[in-house]
Design an enzyme around this catalytic site. Structure first.
Site, short mmCIF file in Angstrom:
data_model
loop_
_atom_site.label_atom_id
_atom_site.label_comp_id
_atom_site.label_asym_id
_atom_site.label_seq_id
_atom_site.Cartn_x
_atom_site.Cartn_y
_atom_site.Cartn_z
CG ASP A 161 23.98 -0.22 -88.51
OD1 ASP A 161 23.86 -1.39 -88.11
OD2 ASP A 161 24.21 0.06 -89.71
CE LYS A 216 28.32 -2.12 -90.03
NZ LYS A 216 27.27 -1.11 -89.73
CB ILE A 220 24.36 -4.99 -96.03
CG1 ILE A 220 25.87 -5.00 -95.79
CG2 ILE A 220 23.69 -6.15 -95.31
CD1 ILE A 220 26.59 -3.77 -96.29
CB SER A 223 15.41 -13.90 -97.17
OG SER A 223 14.73 -12.67 -97.13
NE ARG A 224 11.38 -12.90 -91.19
CZ ARG A 224 11.21 -12.14 -90.11
NH1 ARG A 224 10.17 -12.37 -89.31
NH2 ARG A 224 12.05 -11.18 -89.82
#
Length: 306
Positions: free
Chosen positions: A167, A89, A14, A36-37
């Site tokens: 979702d 969201k 996304i 971010s990992r």
């Protein structure tokens, strides 16, 4: 004013499909860091997590694009550091998490924006205006898409706090709560939850808008053409929103469509909120999902694998 120095947390599908292009096209924002990992963005300073990013980078604001489970803790790190926060969201796993974030943001004097990107679809505002003085007789929501296409390998979405079919389904509820002139209430619900999973692949909800019946059907296993439509029967005919709200058809008129500017509009709104140190949080879509989970008849279906 100088551009808002923005950090982005989570650089998955996304973020790459929607957030990065919207930020790049907005001269009021400057993406200066990511956390971010699992990867980095070329040309942008990268950090392992939000705590490291907030501690090391000079940020005005962050946008959280991570799964909802854990987002409360991430947002709180930013808020307590005096950093404005934008939430993808669904904004968090529970209503109480979001309410706590609102209280924390008010105390810290920072902005908090719980986004509902589908409300920015081209047909939503015209639909709201047209329905404002109409009698609503019935509403039909069909939100059906392919989980493997839109969430490839994302095991979290069927886990606890992953929302499953809600979702995407919460996008439909965000539009419905925006365009209908009266509040929605859940009367009954059913969910199909795969064996060994926590969140549903399909769901049905019966709601009321005043005296009108509102039926919503959600499916995460639809192949071929995807369906994102809302039909509203009124005393003046039927209004139709299709393609996730980007196409509107009023009774007796041709379809109207416009380019996708959902995320561009969200980031414009966020820049406004940061300038005003204001809060924009609407919990109605999340509350409808929570109500549905609370009263749903759950059916266990066969195991699902990505």
């Amino acid at each position: 004013m100088e551009p808002v120095k923005l950090g982005l947390v989570g650089i998955g599908k996304i973020a790459r499909d929607q957030h990065f292009p919207a930020i790049a096209g907005n001269d009021r924002l400057n993406l200066v860091a990511t956390a971010s990992r699992h990867g980095r963005l070329d040309g942008v300073e990268g950090y392992h997590d939000i705590a490291e990013m907030v501690g090391a980078a000079a940020l005005d604001a962050v946008s959280l694009c991570t799964p909802p489970d854990g987002r409360y803790e991430q947002a709180l790190v930013a808020i307590e550091a005096g950093v404005h926060v934008m939430l993808e969201k669904p904004p968090a796993v529970t209503l109480s998490h979001v309410e706590a974030l609102v209280a924390a943001a008010r105390k810290a004097g920072v902005s908090l924006f719980a986004t509902w990107h589908s409300r920015e679809a081209a047909g939503v505002a015209p639909a709201r205006a047209w329905l404002a003085d109409r009698r609503i007789d019935a509403v039909r929501i069909d939100w059906k898409e392919d989980i493997r296409r839109w969430h490839p390998g994302q095991e979290w979405i069927l886990g606890p706090g992953g929302f499953g079919v809600f979702d995407p389904g919460i996008n439909a509820l965000s539009i419905a709560t925006e365009i209908l002139p009266r509040e929605l209430f859940v009367e009954s619900a059913s969910m199909d939850v795969p064996e060994g999973r926590a969140s549903p692949l399909a769901a049905s909800i019966l709601m009321r808008c005043g005296s009108a019946e509102v039926r919503a059907e959600f499916d995460f296993l639809q192949t071929g053409p995807q369906t994102w439509s809302i039909e509203v029967d009124t005393d003046a005919g039927t209004l139709r929103l299709t393609q996730g709200g980007s196409v509107i058809q009023l009774p007796g008129e041709a379809e109207q469509t416009a380019p996708d500017e959902e995320y561009a509009r969200l980031y414009d709104r966020f820049a406004d909120l940061v300038a005003e140190r204001a809060i924009d949080v609407d919990l109605r879509p999340l509350r409808l999902v929570a109500d549905a989970f609370l009263i749903a008849d759950r059916r266990v279906t066969e195991a699902f694998a990505f």
